[in-house]
Scaffold this active site. Structure first.
Site, PDB file in Angstrom:
ATOM      1  N   ARG A   1       0.830  -1.223   0.000  1.00 36.08           N
ATOM      2  CA  ARG A   1       0.000   0.000   0.000  1.00 36.08           C
ATOM      3  C   ARG A   1       0.860   1.267   0.000  1.00 36.08           C
ATOM      4  NH1 ARG A   1      -4.166   0.187   4.827  1.00 36.08           N
ATOM      5  NH2 ARG A   1      -5.330  -1.322   3.595  1.00 36.08           N
TER       6      ARG A   1
ATOM      7  N   ARG B   1      -2.353   6.789   9.827  1.00 36.59           N
ATOM      8  CA  ARG B   1      -2.450   6.294   8.444  1.00 36.59           C
ATOM      9  C   ARG B   1      -2.511   7.460   7.454  1.00 36.59           C
ATOM     10  NH1 ARG B   1      -4.366   1.022   8.135  1.00 36.59           N
ATOM     11  NH2 ARG B   1      -3.640  -0.179   9.927  1.00 36.59           N
TER      12      ARG B   1
ATOM     13  N   LYS C   1      -4.494   1.443  14.700  1.00 33.39           N
ATOM     14  CA  LYS C   1      -4.438   2.458  13.646  1.00 33.39           C
ATOM     15  C   LYS C   1      -5.090   3.772  14.084  1.00 33.39           C
ATOM     16  CE  LYS C   1      -7.016  -0.489  11.138  1.00 33.39           C
ATOM     17  NZ  LYS C   1      -7.815  -1.071  10.054  1.00 33.39           N
TER      18      LYS C   1
ATOM     19  N   LYS D   1      -6.599   7.505  12.200  1.00 32.88           N
ATOM     20  CA  LYS D   1      -6.897   8.082  10.881  1.00 32.88           C
ATOM     21  C   LYS D   1      -7.344   9.533  10.988  1.00 32.88           C
ATOM     22  CE  LYS D   1      -8.064   3.611   8.918  1.00 32.88           C
ATOM     23  NZ  LYS D   1      -9.093   2.750   8.302  1.00 32.88           N
TER      24      LYS D   1
ATOM     25  N   CYS E   1     -15.236  -2.799  -1.301  1.00 37.24           N
ATOM     26  CA  CYS E   1     -13.875  -3.104  -0.842  1.00 37.24           C
ATOM     27  C   CYS E   1     -13.347  -4.308  -1.631  1.00 37.24           C
ATOM     28  CB  CYS E   1     -13.890  -3.411   0.647  1.00 37.24           C
ATOM     29  SG  CYS E   1     -14.638  -5.010   1.003  1.00 37.24           S
TER      30      CYS E   1
ATOM     31  N   CYS F   1      -8.353 -10.327   0.441  1.00 36.19           N
ATOM     32  CA  CYS F   1      -8.468  -9.962   1.853  1.00 36.19           C
ATOM     33  C   CYS F   1      -8.692 -11.187   2.741  1.00 36.19           C
ATOM     34  CB  CYS F   1      -9.603  -8.974   2.058  1.00 36.19           C
ATOM     35  SG  CYS F   1      -9.765  -8.520   3.789  1.00 36.19           S
TER      36      CYS F   1
ATOM     37  N   CYS G   1     -16.993  -7.871   4.791  1.00 41.28           N
ATOM     38  CA  CYS G   1     -17.043  -8.212   6.215  1.00 41.28           C
ATOM     39  C   CYS G   1     -17.413  -6.950   6.978  1.00 41.28           C
ATOM     40  CB  CYS G   1     -15.702  -8.805   6.693  1.00 41.28           C
ATOM     41  SG  CYS G   1     -14.487  -7.573   7.188  1.00 41.28           S
TER      42      CYS G   1
ATOM     43  N   CYS H   1     -14.536  -1.166   5.398  1.00 39.58           N
ATOM     44  CA  CYS H   1     -13.450  -0.476   4.698  1.00 39.58           C
ATOM     45  C   CYS H   1     -13.895   0.572   3.674  1.00 39.58           C
ATOM     46  CB  CYS H   1     -12.515  -1.483   4.040  1.00 39.58           C
ATOM     47  SG  CYS H   1     -11.564  -2.405   5.260  1.00 39.58           S
TER      48      CYS H   1
HETATM   49 FE1  SRM Z   1      -9.575  -1.470   5.769  1.00 35.39          FE
HETATM   50  C1  SRM Z   1      -8.387  -4.164   7.429  1.00 35.39           C
HETATM   51  C2  SRM Z   1      -8.613  -2.752   2.851  1.00 35.39           C
HETATM   52  C3  SRM Z   1      -9.997   1.570   4.360  1.00 35.39           C
HETATM   53  C4  SRM Z   1     -11.450  -0.514   8.462  1.00 35.39           C
HETATM   54  N1  SRM Z   1      -8.587  -3.137   5.249  1.00 35.39           N
HETATM   55  C5  SRM Z   1      -8.138  -4.109   6.093  1.00 35.39           C
HETATM   56  C6  SRM Z   1      -7.270  -5.127   5.340  1.00 35.39           C
HETATM   57  C7  SRM Z   1      -5.852  -4.660   5.413  1.00 35.39           C
HETATM   58  C8  SRM Z   1      -7.437  -6.596   5.772  1.00 35.39           C
HETATM   59  C9  SRM Z   1      -6.500  -7.143   6.806  1.00 35.39           C
HETATM   60  O1  SRM Z   1      -6.296  -6.522   7.855  1.00 35.39           O
HETATM   61  O2  SRM Z   1      -6.008  -8.257   6.591  1.00 35.39           O
HETATM   62  C10 SRM Z   1      -7.860  -4.938   3.910  1.00 35.39           C
HETATM   63  C11 SRM Z   1      -6.952  -5.324   2.745  1.00 35.39           C
HETATM   64  C12 SRM Z   1      -7.775  -5.913   1.622  1.00 35.39           C
HETATM   65  C13 SRM Z   1      -7.057  -6.051   0.348  1.00 35.39           C
HETATM   66  O3  SRM Z   1      -6.957  -7.201  -0.146  1.00 35.39           O
HETATM   67  O4  SRM Z   1      -6.622  -5.054  -0.207  1.00 35.39           O
HETATM   68  C14 SRM Z   1      -8.365  -3.511   3.978  1.00 35.39           C
HETATM   69  N2  SRM Z   1      -9.242  -0.702   3.959  1.00 35.39           N
HETATM   70  C15 SRM Z   1      -8.951  -1.418   2.843  1.00 35.39           C
HETATM   71  C16 SRM Z   1      -9.069  -0.570   1.593  1.00 35.39           C
HETATM   72  C17 SRM Z   1      -8.093  -0.949   0.495  1.00 35.39           C
HETATM   73  C18 SRM Z   1     -10.534  -0.662   1.104  1.00 35.39           C
HETATM   74  C19 SRM Z   1     -10.831  -0.019  -0.238  1.00 35.39           C
HETATM   75  O5  SRM Z   1     -11.696  -0.574  -0.906  1.00 35.39           O
HETATM   76  O6  SRM Z   1     -10.274   1.004  -0.608  1.00 35.39           O
HETATM   77  C20 SRM Z   1      -8.834   0.824   2.222  1.00 35.39           C
HETATM   78  C21 SRM Z   1      -7.395   1.201   2.300  1.00 35.39           C
HETATM   79  C22 SRM Z   1      -7.235   2.617   2.795  1.00 35.39           C
HETATM   80  C23 SRM Z   1      -5.842   3.156   2.766  1.00 35.39           C
HETATM   81  O7  SRM Z   1      -5.352   3.536   1.696  1.00 35.39           O
HETATM   82  O8  SRM Z   1      -5.259   3.286   3.849  1.00 35.39           O
HETATM   83  C24 SRM Z   1      -9.385   0.587   3.618  1.00 35.39           C
HETATM   84  N3  SRM Z   1     -10.478   0.258   6.337  1.00 35.39           N
HETATM   85  C25 SRM Z   1     -10.649   1.359   5.555  1.00 35.39           C
HETATM   86  C26 SRM Z   1     -11.627   2.226   6.143  1.00 35.39           C
HETATM   87  C27 SRM Z   1     -12.158   3.518   5.538  1.00 35.39           C
HETATM   88  C28 SRM Z   1     -11.365   4.701   5.992  1.00 35.39           C
HETATM   89  O9  SRM Z   1     -10.288   4.567   6.581  1.00 35.39           O
HETATM   90  O10 SRM Z   1     -11.832   5.812   5.742  1.00 35.39           O
HETATM   91  C29 SRM Z   1     -12.050   1.623   7.307  1.00 35.39           C
HETATM   92  C30 SRM Z   1     -13.162   2.140   8.259  1.00 35.39           C
HETATM   93  C31 SRM Z   1     -12.702   3.224   9.141  1.00 35.39           C
HETATM   94  C32 SRM Z   1     -12.060   2.665  10.379  1.00 35.39           C
HETATM   95  O11 SRM Z   1     -10.858   2.484  10.380  1.00 35.39           O
HETATM   96  O12 SRM Z   1     -12.792   2.371  11.342  1.00 35.39           O
HETATM   97  C33 SRM Z   1     -11.314   0.388   7.431  1.00 35.39           C
HETATM   98  N4  SRM Z   1      -9.826  -2.187   7.657  1.00 35.39           N
HETATM   99  C34 SRM Z   1     -10.696  -1.680   8.583  1.00 35.39           C
HETATM  100  C35 SRM Z   1     -10.725  -2.565   9.724  1.00 35.39           C
HETATM  101  C36 SRM Z   1     -11.561  -2.376  11.018  1.00 35.39           C
HETATM  102  C37 SRM Z   1     -10.774  -1.704  12.064  1.00 35.39           C
HETATM  103  C38 SRM Z   1     -11.485  -1.688  13.393  1.00 35.39           C
HETATM  104  O13 SRM Z   1     -11.500  -0.667  14.055  1.00 35.39           O
HETATM  105  O14 SRM Z   1     -12.010  -2.713  13.810  1.00 35.39           O
HETATM  106  C39 SRM Z   1      -9.848  -3.629   9.421  1.00 35.39           C
HETATM  107  C40 SRM Z   1      -9.518  -4.840  10.311  1.00 35.39           C
HETATM  108  C41 SRM Z   1      -8.335  -4.600  11.162  1.00 35.39           C
HETATM  109  O15 SRM Z   1      -7.718  -3.547  11.176  1.00 35.39           O
HETATM  110  O16 SRM Z   1      -8.028  -5.548  11.895  1.00 35.39           O
HETATM  111  C42 SRM Z   1      -9.306  -3.360   8.104  1.00 35.39           C
HETATM  112 FE1  SF4 Z   2     -11.464  -7.032   3.867  1.00 29.80          FE
HETATM  113 FE2  SF4 Z   2     -13.552  -6.608   5.376  1.00 29.80          FE
HETATM  114 FE3  SF4 Z   2     -12.022  -4.562   4.666  1.00 29.80          FE
HETATM  115 FE4  SF4 Z   2     -13.538  -5.708   2.873  1.00 29.80          FE
HETATM  116  S1  SF4 Z   2     -14.258  -4.639   4.700  1.00 29.80           S
HETATM  117  S2  SF4 Z   2     -11.367  -5.205   2.614  1.00 29.80           S
HETATM  118  S3  SF4 Z   2     -13.527  -7.811   3.500  1.00 29.80           S
HETATM  119  S4  SF4 Z   2     -11.394  -6.230   5.955  1.00 29.80           S
END
Ligand code: SRM
Ligand code: SF4
Length: 580
Positions: A78, A147, A219, A221, A440, A446, A485, A489
């Site tokens: 990333r 982040r 994390k 943000k 996502c 993922c 899930c 994201c």
């Molecule tokens: Fe996310 C985890 C993809 C924005 C909440 N996110 C992941 C992981 C890294 C899975 C993992 O931990 O194994 C995903 C990788 C999937 C893949 O194959 O690429 C993933 N998140 C993404 C992206 C690529 C989604 C997208 O369609 O664009 C975004 C990357 C952003 C970036 O450039 O940094 C992405 N993730 C977000 C957002 C939206 C935001 O930040 O505005 C959220 C919700 C806001 C938040 O953080 O609460 C988000 N991602 C999560 C979570 C839940 C965290 C929590 O508080 O429980 C996880 C799970 C974790 O961290 O364990 C997660």
């Molecule tokens: Fe993976 Fe869940 Fe984030 Fe989708 S929402 S990229 S399934 S961690």
């Protein structure tokens, strides 16, 4: 101030990994050169700070199991790009790396970054090195640090430019300072980063004055937004800055703290939460306000249970008044109460826009952020040619779209012609549903995905477009966001419609949020099979068409009637919970 409010024996395993990592080194370098295709458990958590994830090709799982083979390990890399701003030259380098070392696609993210998928362990060094050679970075794109910092990407006025500038200043200020990254990926050399992430030489010593040696509990943000254009979803940020402006001048910011989407099905202790207005600050207090919030989280965040280790749980558990008091004790200036402000708009920034300096920018809608060549649309090749010939400045949007900026009026017709030649649709030919839609990546990359998302969303959009056409609702903006899930994201808990992976092909459907992103939606129905989503939403859209008030959006209609009445309208069970 103590680094953690938990006693050491209560801390999670990741806390110990960080503490023993010698500022994020672990044994990453040793394992990188070992003849194995993946990293051990400890390094698996440390590599995230370096900007990449160990994943498994989930499509290959069944056949490999049958053939007696283990997991097919792949890596997601990333890039952290503050305010989503990069040059055409940088884009072209990342595009080339995608071809050489990844799966031939680029993935624009919901936080204005770029991801490469499918990188093999043996190619990680070349990939990360290549990204740094073009002065981008992956450091801190993932992991328990600040982040990517978001800001409205449009390039047309001094206020937005100021927000982008502030985003870059915070990104630089809160970048990890360990030398581990440079040692491992840049052979010990210090790179001169893009201006936004430049660090002084002394900042590259192994000292983390802000984070300390165990970094943050989780994390963190940050995003900058405007009341009249909340395209960054400021209420979803751990720390949001909502600007007050007048006549092109920034007057100050409301500081919002505690936004976050992640939750776990069946765990009522976890939930999405919208950021709360905590304080008002002057324009020159942004860095100090951000550092204060980060330090508060560092000291008080939950280091025992990672599922509850976000600042939103401090705001929720303490309540706003106590949170304010504690936050005020971290501020190097006097606390001022937040001001009244409402969100009044969201702009996707698609299509052609005059920039204000005689040049233009073009917003291109990228379906779910995936830049690839496909039959009928050679998006990746087309963009590559435009980048190579016209060298626009680029901005990635929070909706996973791309803005080509700084284009002269003279070049516009030729760019339009080229995009048509490559089958890249102009915004006018893209439905509102698709424009406002996000999904996502989910399966196959993922590891946390329970259900399909990016791969099933286009089909769902097609089905719903037929329904909207039949009902005469195609000119109504509706935001639909899908995730594989409940982690959220693409911020699905604020949209008109949120569809969240629940179990295989079953989803939880939420409604009642809205495009402005300032309200959480509620559960319409749980465990809806993929094939039942369109019929369910068709019933909802029909009652919306028949009962809406003048100018009322879908989410506002659902919110006005409330969960019970809306569930009755569509024949959904009455007992759904708010979230999860
Ligand atoms: Fe996310 C985890 C993809 C924005 C909440 N996110 C992941 C992981 C890294 C899975 C993992 O931990 O194994 C995903 C990788 C999937 C893949 O194959 O690429 C993933 N998140 C993404 C992206 C690529 C989604 C997208 O369609 O664009 C975004 C990357 C952003 C970036 O450039 O940094 C992405 N993730 C977000 C957002 C939206 C935001 O930040 O505005 C959220 C919700 C806001 C938040 O953080 O609460 C988000 N991602 C999560 C979570 C839940 C965290 C929590 O508080 O429980 C996880 C799970 C974790 O961290 O364990 C997660
Ligand atoms: Fe993976 Fe869940 Fe984030 Fe989708 S929402 S990229 S399934 S961690």
């Amino acid at each position: 101030m103590a680094e953690s409010s938990q006693t050491p024996n209560k801390r999670s395993a990741v806390e110990l990994h960080k503490e023993e990592s010698r500022f994020l080194r672990g044994s990453i370098a040793e394992e990188l050169s070992a003849q194995v295709d993946h990293f051990s458990e400890v390094n698996k958590s440390l590599i995230k700070f370096h900007g990449f994830y160990q994943q498994e090709d989930r499509d290959a799982r069944k056949t490999r199991r049958k053939d007696g083979l283990g997991k097919f390990y792949i890596f997601m890399v990333r890039c952290k790009i503050p305010a989503g701003r990069l040059t055409a030259e940088q884009y072209l380098v990342v595009d080339e790396l995608a071809e050489k070392y990844a799966n031939g696609t680029l993935r624009l993210t919901s936080r204005q970054g770029i991801q490469l998928h499918g990188v093999l362990k043996k190619d990680l060094h070349a990939t990360i090195r290549g990204i740094n050679d073009c002065l981008l970075t992956t450091l801190g794109a993932c992991g328990d640090v600040n982040r990517n910092v978001m800001a409205c990407p449009a390039a047309f006025d001094p206020v937005r430019r100021e927000l982008q500038h502030q985003a870059q200043a915070i990104a630089a200020h809160l970048a990890p300072r360990t030398r581990a990254y440079h040692e491992i990926w840049l052979n010990g050399q210090r790179q001169i980063l893009q201006p936004s992430l430049q660090q002084s030489a002394s900042a590259l010593e192994d000292d983390e004055p802000i984070y300390g040696k165990v970094y943050l509990p989780r994390k963190f943000k940050i995003g900058f937004s405007l009341p009249d254009d909340n395209c960054v979803d400021v209420f979803a940020q751990d720390l949001g800055f909502l600007v007050f402006h007048h006549g092109g001048q920034v007057l100050g910011y409301n500081v919002l703290i505690g936004g976050g989407m992640g939750m776990t099905h069946g765990n009522a202790q976890t939930f999405p939460f919208l950021g709360r207005e905590i304080a008002w600050i002057e324009p020159d207090q942004v860095l100090a306000a951000a550092e204060a919030a980060v330090k508060l989280f560092r000291d008080h965040g939950n280091r025992a249970d990672r599922k509850r280790a976000r600042i939103k749980y401090l705001v929720h558990d303490w309540g706003v008044e106590k949170f304010r008091q504690v936050y005020a004790s971290y501020l190097p200036f006097s606390w001022q109460p937040p001001r009244d402000v409402a969100i009044t708009g969201v702009d996707l920034h698609l299509g052609w826009h005059e920039q204000g300096d005689g040049r233009w920018f073009l917003g291109i809608s990228i379906e779910n952020g995936r830049i690839k060549d496909a039959p009928g649309s050679r998006l990746r090749s087309g963009l590559r040619e435009v980048m190579a010939r016209f060298r626009p400045t680029l901005n990635i949007t929070p909706q996973q779209d791309l803005l080509l900026c700084d284009i002269t009026p003279h070049d516009r017709p030729e760019i339009d012609r080229l995009l048509t030649e490559y089958g890249i649709r102009p915004v006018e030919r893209i439905s509102l549903l698709e424009r406002y839609g996000m999904a996502c990546p989910a399966i196959p990359t993922c590891g946390l995905a329970i259900s399909e998302s990016e791969r099933t969303m286009p089909g769902l959009i097609d089905e719903l477009e037929v329904v909207l056409t039949e009902l005469g609702l195609t000119s109504q903006p509706i935001s639909i966001r899908m995730t594989g899930c409940p982690n959220g994201c693409v911020r699905p808990y604020q949209s008109d419609i949120g569809i969240v992976g629940r179990s295989g092909d079953k989803y939880t459907v939420f409604v009642g949020g809205r495009i402005f992103g300032d309200r959480l939606n509620f559960m319409l129905q749980d465990l809806v099979p993929r094939s039942e989503i369109t019929p369910l939403l068709a019933r909802l859209l029909r009652s919306y068409r028949d009962e809406r008030q003048d100018g009322e959006g879908l989410g506002d209609y659902c919110h006005r009637l409330g969960p019970e009445a809306i569930r009755q309208r569509v024949g959904a069970p009455a007992d759904a919970k708010p979230h999860g």
